[in-house]
Design a protein around this motif. Sequence first.
Motif, PDB file in Angstrom:
ATOM      1  N   ARG A   4       5.488 -14.912 -18.314  1.00  0.00           N
ATOM      2  CA  ARG A   4       4.694 -16.008 -17.776  1.00  0.00           C
ATOM      3  C   ARG A   4       5.548 -17.273 -17.714  1.00  0.00           C
ATOM      4  NH1 ARG A   4      -0.659 -16.468 -21.418  1.00  0.00           N
ATOM      5  NH2 ARG A   4       0.934 -16.443 -23.037  1.00  0.00           N
ATOM      6  N   PHE A   5       5.213 -18.127 -16.751  1.00  0.00           N
ATOM      7  CA  PHE A   5       5.818 -19.450 -16.728  1.00  0.00           C
ATOM      8  C   PHE A   5       5.136 -20.321 -17.787  1.00  0.00           C
ATOM      9  CE2 PHE A   5       7.135 -17.974 -12.592  1.00  0.00           C
ATOM     10  CZ  PHE A   5       8.373 -18.579 -12.403  1.00  0.00           C
ATOM     11  N   ILE A   6       5.871 -21.327 -18.248  1.00  0.00           N
ATOM     12  CA  ILE A   6       5.325 -22.293 -19.197  1.00  0.00           C
ATOM     13  C   ILE A   6       5.492 -23.679 -18.585  1.00  0.00           C
ATOM     14  CG2 ILE A   6       5.424 -23.226 -21.538  1.00  0.00           C
ATOM     15  CD1 ILE A   6       6.855 -20.627 -22.367  1.00  0.00           C
ATOM     16  N   ALA A   7       4.392 -24.401 -18.439  1.00  0.00           N
ATOM     17  CA  ALA A   7       4.430 -25.736 -17.839  1.00  0.00           C
ATOM     18  C   ALA A   7       4.545 -26.785 -18.937  1.00  0.00           C
ATOM     19  CB  ALA A   7       3.171 -25.979 -17.012  1.00  0.00           C
ATOM     20  N   LEU A   8       5.602 -27.593 -18.853  1.00  0.00           N
ATOM     21  CA  LEU A   8       5.811 -28.676 -19.800  1.00  0.00           C
ATOM     22  C   LEU A   8       5.797 -30.014 -19.050  1.00  0.00           C
ATOM     23  CD1 LEU A   8       8.793 -27.120 -21.806  1.00  0.00           C
ATOM     24  CD2 LEU A   8       6.362 -26.996 -22.358  1.00  0.00           C
ATOM     25  N   ASP A   9       5.616 -31.080 -19.802  1.00  0.00           N
ATOM     26  CA  ASP A   9       5.722 -32.440 -19.254  1.00  0.00           C
ATOM     27  C   ASP A   9       4.856 -32.611 -18.005  1.00  0.00           C
ATOM     28  OD1 ASP A   9       6.390 -34.984 -18.615  1.00  0.00           O
ATOM     29  OD2 ASP A   9       8.546 -34.691 -18.542  1.00  0.00           O
ATOM     30  N   CYS A  10       3.548 -32.632 -18.216  1.00  0.00           N
ATOM     31  CA  CYS A  10       2.601 -32.784 -17.105  1.00  0.00           C
ATOM     32  C   CYS A  10       2.277 -34.255 -16.838  1.00  0.00           C
ATOM     33  CB  CYS A  10       1.314 -32.008 -17.397  1.00  0.00           C
ATOM     34  SG  CYS A  10       1.563 -30.238 -17.632  1.00  0.00           S
ATOM     35  N   ALA A  11       3.248 -35.121 -17.064  1.00  0.00           N
ATOM     36  CA  ALA A  11       2.998 -36.554 -16.885  1.00  0.00           C
ATOM     37  C   ALA A  11       2.746 -36.895 -15.423  1.00  0.00           C
ATOM     38  CB  ALA A  11       4.173 -37.358 -17.428  1.00  0.00           C
ATOM     39  N   ILE A  12       3.498 -36.244 -14.518  1.00  0.00           N
ATOM     40  CA  ILE A  12       3.355 -36.544 -13.087  1.00  0.00           C
ATOM     41  C   ILE A  12       2.626 -35.383 -12.426  1.00  0.00           C
ATOM     42  CG2 ILE A  12       4.560 -37.101 -10.953  1.00  0.00           C
ATOM     43  CD1 ILE A  12       6.870 -38.135 -12.573  1.00  0.00           C
ATOM     44  N   VAL A  13       1.409 -35.637 -11.992  1.00  0.00           N
ATOM     45  CA  VAL A  13       0.622 -34.625 -11.284  1.00  0.00           C
ATOM     46  C   VAL A  13       0.160 -35.222  -9.962  1.00  0.00           C
ATOM     47  CG1 VAL A  13      -0.131 -33.458 -13.396  1.00  0.00           C
ATOM     48  CG2 VAL A  13      -1.525 -35.287 -12.423  1.00  0.00           C
ATOM     49  N   GLY A  14      -0.163 -34.339  -9.021  1.00  0.00           N
ATOM     50  CA  GLY A  14      -0.607 -34.794  -7.709  1.00  0.00           C
ATOM     51  C   GLY A  14      -1.980 -34.249  -7.374  1.00  0.00           C
ATOM     52  N   GLU A  15      -2.720 -34.989  -6.573  1.00  0.00           N
ATOM     53  CA  GLU A  15      -4.023 -34.562  -6.068  1.00  0.00           C
ATOM     54  C   GLU A  15      -4.125 -34.994  -4.610  1.00  0.00           C
ATOM     55  OE1 GLU A  15      -7.427 -35.039  -9.099  1.00  0.00           O
ATOM     56  OE2 GLU A  15      -5.964 -36.527  -9.766  1.00  0.00           O
ATOM     57  N   LEU A  16      -4.844 -34.221  -3.814  1.00  0.00           N
ATOM     58  CA  LEU A  16      -5.075 -34.549  -2.409  1.00  0.00           C
ATOM     59  C   LEU A  16      -6.573 -34.633  -2.159  1.00  0.00           C
ATOM     60  CD1 LEU A  16      -2.588 -32.043  -0.711  1.00  0.00           C
ATOM     61  CD2 LEU A  16      -2.202 -34.469  -1.122  1.00  0.00           C
ATOM     62  N   SER A  17      -6.949 -35.422  -1.166  1.00  0.00           N
ATOM     63  CA  SER A  17      -8.349 -35.422  -0.761  1.00  0.00           C
ATOM     64  C   SER A  17      -8.677 -34.075  -0.118  1.00  0.00           C
ATOM     65  CB  SER A  17      -8.622 -36.554   0.229  1.00  0.00           C
ATOM     66  OG  SER A  17      -7.952 -36.295   1.455  1.00  0.00           O
ATOM     67  N   LYS A  18      -9.952 -33.772  -0.008  1.00  0.00           N
ATOM     68  CA  LYS A  18     -10.368 -32.501   0.585  1.00  0.00           C
ATOM     69  C   LYS A  18      -9.856 -32.377   2.018  1.00  0.00           C
ATOM     70  CE  LYS A  18     -12.811 -28.755  -0.304  1.00  0.00           C
ATOM     71  NZ  LYS A  18     -12.517 -27.883  -1.453  1.00  0.00           N
ATOM     72  N   SER A  19      -9.913 -33.477   2.772  1.00  0.00           N
ATOM     73  CA  SER A  19      -9.455 -33.417   4.163  1.00  0.00           C
ATOM     74  C   SER A  19      -7.944 -33.209   4.239  1.00  0.00           C
ATOM     75  CB  SER A  19      -9.849 -34.705   4.898  1.00  0.00           C
ATOM     76  OG  SER A  19      -9.242 -35.834   4.290  1.00  0.00           O
ATOM     77  N   ASP A  20      -7.184 -33.853   3.320  1.00  0.00           N
ATOM     78  CA  ASP A  20      -5.733 -33.657   3.309  1.00  0.00           C
ATOM     79  C   ASP A  20      -5.374 -32.237   2.902  1.00  0.00           C
ATOM     80  OD1 ASP A  20      -5.102 -36.179   4.185  1.00  0.00           O
ATOM     81  OD2 ASP A  20      -4.898 -37.028   2.184  1.00  0.00           O
ATOM     82  N   GLN A  21      -6.124 -31.689   1.949  1.00  0.00           N
ATOM     83  CA  GLN A  21      -5.912 -30.283   1.570  1.00  0.00           C
ATOM     84  C   GLN A  21      -6.052 -29.377   2.791  1.00  0.00           C
ATOM     85  OE1 GLN A  21      -8.714 -29.777  -1.821  1.00  0.00           O
ATOM     86  NE2 GLN A  21      -7.115 -28.507  -2.681  1.00  0.00           N
ATOM     87  N   MET A  22      -7.157 -29.550   3.520  1.00  0.00           N
ATOM     88  CA  MET A  22      -7.417 -28.706   4.683  1.00  0.00           C
ATOM     89  C   MET A  22      -6.347 -28.912   5.747  1.00  0.00           C
ATOM     90  SD  MET A  22      -9.245 -26.367   6.065  1.00  0.00           S
ATOM     91  CE  MET A  22     -10.725 -26.301   5.051  1.00  0.00           C
ATOM     92  N   THR A  23      -5.935 -30.166   5.948  1.00  0.00           N
ATOM     93  CA  THR A  23      -4.904 -30.450   6.955  1.00  0.00           C
ATOM     94  C   THR A  23      -3.598 -29.757   6.603  1.00  0.00           C
ATOM     95  OG1 THR A  23      -5.895 -32.587   7.513  1.00  0.00           O
ATOM     96  CG2 THR A  23      -3.574 -32.274   8.068  1.00  0.00           C
ATOM     97  N   VAL A  24      -3.167 -29.856   5.333  1.00  0.00           N
ATOM     98  CA  VAL A  24      -1.908 -29.227   4.901  1.00  0.00           C
ATOM     99  C   VAL A  24      -1.992 -27.706   5.045  1.00  0.00           C
ATOM    100  CG1 VAL A  24      -0.426 -28.790   2.908  1.00  0.00           C
ATOM    101  CG2 VAL A  24      -1.239 -31.100   3.358  1.00  0.00           C
TER     102      VAL A  24
END
Length: 539
Positions: free
Chosen positions: A302-322
């Motif tokens: 399994r991967f192990i995720a460290l240092d979650c200080a920088i995370v990203g989020e998109l609006s629903k419309s941007d998600q659909m567009t991407v």
Amino acid sequence: MIPHFSRLLELWRLAAHHRLDTLIPEEDLPAKARPLVQFIKLHPAAWTSRASKDPLRLKHALEEMGPLFVKLGQLLSTRRDLIPPELLAQLVQLQDRVSPFATDIARQQVEKSLNARIETLFARFDDAPLAAASIAQVHTAALHDGREVIVKIVRPVIRPQIIKDFEILNWLGHWLEARVEAARAVHLVQVISDYRQVILNELDLSLEAANTMQMRHNFMGSSMMYVPEVYTATKDVMVAERISGVPVSDLETFERLGMDRAMLGEKGLTIFFTQVFRDNFFHADMHPGNVFVETLNPQNPRFIALDCAIVGELSKSDQMTVARLLLAVMNNNFEQLIQIVHQAGWIPAGTDQNTLAREMRRTVGPMISKPMDQLDFAGILIQVMDIARRHHLDIPPQLMLLLKTLVHVEGLGRDLYPQLDIWKLAKPILTEWVKQNVNPMTSLKELGQQIPDMLMGATDLPALLIDSLHNLRQQGAWQDRQWRELQQMRLDMQQTRRRDWIAASGFLALLVTATQLPWPVAVIFLVLAGFVVLWRLIA
């Protein structure tokens, strides 16, 4: 005015002292970069420096320049295709081997932040840091119940320097936006402002703890990724579960343990698309120092995720567009791609969409037919940005963090398994996600979930209706008053113009008459003309 001019002089001095102009032969540099090299040589610090013999001068220079430059080095450290091996070896050390700060300062900060003595908090606290990065360093320790933990401590007094450097970047962003169309297309000033907030948030470990707990919840029980548990956190200190694994760049260990690197690469990309589309909460700082791999079960790691200080989020419309953009590219349908971009509002009126589609096909089309080891994803992004500049496309700033993350992901994937077919893997994931989100039953289900809130809000309708009618009545009275005031202003202006005409006519008549009379009489007429003007000024 250039902000913090002394800071710019300091950066110039550091570049000269560490002889960054000697890192790459000048003939191998792009023509536009050569004046910068000549500028570095002009500083007196370059004349006496012996740093050109230092095999780690790039690493040392970026460390002395500060956290933002270390972040830049970390980003470049994932690009084995762009960076010469001797420089890459230095940049890799910036992932977790930045020069540490003193242990006694670390101890003092832990005790002050957690309001207790080290001996009370831990059964053991190791003075030698396990890792040191741009923002914080990590020490290992053990709790009194035997649990092994890591203690992450923010570097002291780095916030003022980060703020100062971002003020310089902000000035540079405004300067470029005023002169370079590509900078305006990507909203460079807004991108810098957003990234400033991201980095300042990284200084607050309580925010990182909250992000880590959210990501742990999203992947609880997952066979693809494990997120360590956080035990306690303040703004300056975080205590979390210690994990066992190796960095994702440790290919020798993968070979020794017989891990299936193709399977590992597929898991990594699946995790990324899952974070972006299922959770809308993605790790946005995925350099090898922050992504580890478990070694306890080599057959199914399994991967192990460290240092979650920088995370990203998109609006629903941007998600659909991407998602739709990526599917259009995978289906080699560039006319549909342009339609999607147009629907998103990124294309200004009057753009030749057929020409834009042809340029996108020429630039992005080769991505589909090549394996990852032959792709230059960063180079393709630069070409796409150039197309956006020429056609005045308006790219939302919130997508820039996702593009930065994609560059990280491509760099990791290229190292882990270069032959990985990213498009074959991504297409079914994206297709399924789009189907679920445009499914009418899903929309009805979401509407049904909102009905209780709508019914509760219905009790407020009578009061809202009365308030609206009252506001309309007040607005009508206000408009009537404004209309009367405008009418009065119109009458006043007409009277003013009439008086101006009479005064001007009288003044001209006096001047004409004065020219026909002897000079003593003419003087009297001119005095009278002066009185006319004075009367008009004070009327």
